[in-house]
Design a protein around this motif. Structure first.
Motif, PDB file in Angstrom:
ATOM      1  N   ASP A  90       0.830  -1.198   0.000  1.00  0.00           N
ATOM      2  CA  ASP A  90       0.000   0.000   0.000  1.00  0.00           C
ATOM      3  C   ASP A  90       0.866   1.249   0.000  1.00  0.00           C
ATOM      4  O   ASP A  90       0.480   2.287  -0.535  1.00  0.00           O
ATOM      5  CB  ASP A  90      -0.895   0.024   1.254  1.00  0.00           C
ATOM      6  CG  ASP A  90      -1.754  -1.213   1.354  1.00  0.00           C
ATOM      7  OD1 ASP A  90      -2.589  -1.422   0.463  1.00  0.00           O
ATOM      8  OD2 ASP A  90      -1.571  -1.985   2.328  1.00  0.00           O
ATOM      9  N   ILE A  91       2.030   1.148   0.626  1.00  0.00           N
ATOM     10  CA  ILE A  91       2.967   2.262   0.739  1.00  0.00           C
ATOM     11  C   ILE A  91       4.318   1.795   0.208  1.00  0.00           C
ATOM     12  O   ILE A  91       4.862   0.792   0.666  1.00  0.00           O
ATOM     13  CB  ILE A  91       3.120   2.723   2.203  1.00  0.00           C
ATOM     14  CG1 ILE A  91       1.776   3.156   2.769  1.00  0.00           C
ATOM     15  CG2 ILE A  91       4.153   3.841   2.303  1.00  0.00           C
ATOM     16  CD1 ILE A  91       1.778   3.356   4.282  1.00  0.00           C
ATOM     17  N   ALA A  92       4.835   2.539  -0.778  1.00  0.00           N
ATOM     18  CA  ALA A  92       6.160   2.248  -1.341  1.00  0.00           C
ATOM     19  C   ALA A  92       7.065   3.437  -1.047  1.00  0.00           C
ATOM     20  O   ALA A  92       6.700   4.579  -1.320  1.00  0.00           O
ATOM     21  CB  ALA A  92       6.067   2.026  -2.844  1.00  0.00           C
ATOM     22  N   ILE A  93       8.216   3.154  -0.472  1.00  0.00           N
ATOM     23  CA  ILE A  93       9.178   4.210  -0.163  1.00  0.00           C
ATOM     24  C   ILE A  93      10.461   3.937  -0.947  1.00  0.00           C
ATOM     25  O   ILE A  93      10.962   2.815  -0.947  1.00  0.00           O
ATOM     26  CB  ILE A  93       9.518   4.259   1.335  1.00  0.00           C
ATOM     27  CG1 ILE A  93       8.265   4.516   2.158  1.00  0.00           C
ATOM     28  CG2 ILE A  93      10.581   5.326   1.611  1.00  0.00           C
ATOM     29  CD1 ILE A  93       8.486   4.455   3.650  1.00  0.00           C
ATOM     30  N   HIS A 143      11.026   9.433  -1.689  1.00  0.00           N
ATOM     31  CA  HIS A 143       9.760   9.434  -2.422  1.00  0.00           C
ATOM     32  C   HIS A 143       8.842   8.388  -1.790  1.00  0.00           C
ATOM     33  O   HIS A 143       9.242   7.242  -1.615  1.00  0.00           O
ATOM     34  CB  HIS A 143       9.987   9.115  -3.899  1.00  0.00           C
ATOM     35  CG  HIS A 143       8.808   9.458  -4.726  1.00  0.00           C
ATOM     36  ND1 HIS A 143       8.680  10.657  -5.375  1.00  0.00           N
ATOM     37  CD2 HIS A 143       7.676   8.785  -4.946  1.00  0.00           C
ATOM     38  CE1 HIS A 143       7.514  10.695  -5.992  1.00  0.00           C
ATOM     39  NE2 HIS A 143       6.895   9.567  -5.733  1.00  0.00           N
ATOM     40  N   ILE A 144       7.651   8.801  -1.439  1.00  0.00           N
ATOM     41  CA  ILE A 144       6.681   7.909  -0.799  1.00  0.00           C
ATOM     42  C   ILE A 144       5.433   7.850  -1.667  1.00  0.00           C
ATOM     43  O   ILE A 144       4.818   8.877  -1.946  1.00  0.00           O
ATOM     44  CB  ILE A 144       6.326   8.400   0.622  1.00  0.00           C
ATOM     45  CG1 ILE A 144       7.583   8.512   1.481  1.00  0.00           C
ATOM     46  CG2 ILE A 144       5.302   7.460   1.266  1.00  0.00           C
ATOM     47  CD1 ILE A 144       7.368   9.201   2.825  1.00  0.00           C
ATOM     48  N   LYS A 145       5.086   6.652  -2.100  1.00  0.00           N
ATOM     49  CA  LYS A 145       3.849   6.426  -2.857  1.00  0.00           C
ATOM     50  C   LYS A 145       2.834   5.864  -1.864  1.00  0.00           C
ATOM     51  O   LYS A 145       3.058   4.829  -1.246  1.00  0.00           O
ATOM     52  CB  LYS A 145       4.081   5.452  -4.000  1.00  0.00           C
ATOM     53  CG  LYS A 145       2.847   5.209  -4.849  1.00  0.00           C
ATOM     54  CD  LYS A 145       3.177   4.277  -6.011  1.00  0.00           C
ATOM     55  CE  LYS A 145       1.955   4.001  -6.827  1.00  0.00           C
ATOM     56  NZ  LYS A 145       1.298   2.752  -6.452  1.00  0.00           N
ATOM     57  N   LEU A 146       1.745   6.576  -1.729  1.00  0.00           N
ATOM     58  CA  LEU A 146       0.705   6.225  -0.759  1.00  0.00           C
ATOM     59  C   LEU A 146      -0.495   5.602  -1.462  1.00  0.00           C
ATOM     60  O   LEU A 146      -0.595   5.650  -2.692  1.00  0.00           O
ATOM     61  CB  LEU A 146       0.279   7.494  -0.009  1.00  0.00           C
ATOM     62  CG  LEU A 146       1.391   8.155   0.800  1.00  0.00           C
ATOM     63  CD1 LEU A 146       1.081   9.615   1.040  1.00  0.00           C
ATOM     64  CD2 LEU A 146       1.581   7.419   2.106  1.00  0.00           C
ATOM     65  N   PRO A 147      -1.440   5.042  -0.698  1.00  0.00           N
ATOM     66  CA  PRO A 147      -2.655   4.519  -1.330  1.00  0.00           C
ATOM     67  C   PRO A 147      -3.343   5.598  -2.176  1.00  0.00           C
ATOM     68  O   PRO A 147      -3.182   6.793  -1.943  1.00  0.00           O
ATOM     69  CB  PRO A 147      -3.522   4.124  -0.132  1.00  0.00           C
ATOM     70  CG  PRO A 147      -2.538   3.845   0.959  1.00  0.00           C
ATOM     71  CD  PRO A 147      -1.420   4.830   0.736  1.00  0.00           C
TER      72      PRO A 147
END
Length: 161
Positions: free
Chosen positions: A93-96, A120-124
């Protein structure tokens, strides 16, 4: 023992029943090890990939050579692509993703000195956080500050969800 910021955001991630994974360059697995040390690690942490060398970024994450040539392996652009492509390996759900310069010999310039780190953080729901910060100190101190700042940023975004 994990840092206070990673421990705090991990409990918040667990409360929301989310899963997290990391792609690391300059931090070389330190962020992953922090998430592995929290009490909720088995609930939230799927794993991580260390992509320290540029060839790993190109081969494993299919980062185009022209992007690396234009922006450098340690850049916001490459860091974003690492975060976006991490779900090829983890159903998170969260990619850092983290890249940066902890010592001389990379792509440092006067505008991007040693100590420059990209998080860089990719959130839902495909929400993104892009952060650039310049830390000072030894490579170890820069990495510790980066891990702490990542936890701080992540807590803020988790709380806002």
């Amino acid at each position: 023992m994990a840092s206070e910021k990673i421990t705090l955001c991990s409990s918040r991630i667990a409360e929301k029943k989310l899963k997290i994974a990391v792609a690391e360059s300059a931090t070389a697995g330190w962020l992953a090890s922090e998430f592995a040390l929290v009490p909720e690690s088995g609930e939230i942490f799927l794993g991580g990939i260390v992509c320290y060398d540029v060839s790993t970024k190109e081969e494993l994450f299919a980062i185009p050579k022209n992007v690396i040539d234009e922006f450098s392996p340690e850049s916001a652009e490459v860091t974003r692509l690492l975060a976006e492509r991490l779900n090829r390996y983890f159903k998170c759900d969260i990619a850092i993703a983290v890249t940066g310069l902890t010592s001389t010999g990379g792509s440092e310039t006067p505008e991007k000195p040693v100590g420059t780190m990209f998080i860089h953080i990719k959130l839902p729901d495909n929400k993104y956080c892009a952060h650039r910060e310049v830390f000072e100190g030894s490579p170890e101190e820069i990495i510790k500050q980066t891990v702490s700042r990542t936890g701080e940023l992540l807590c803020g975004y988790i709380d806002a969800m």
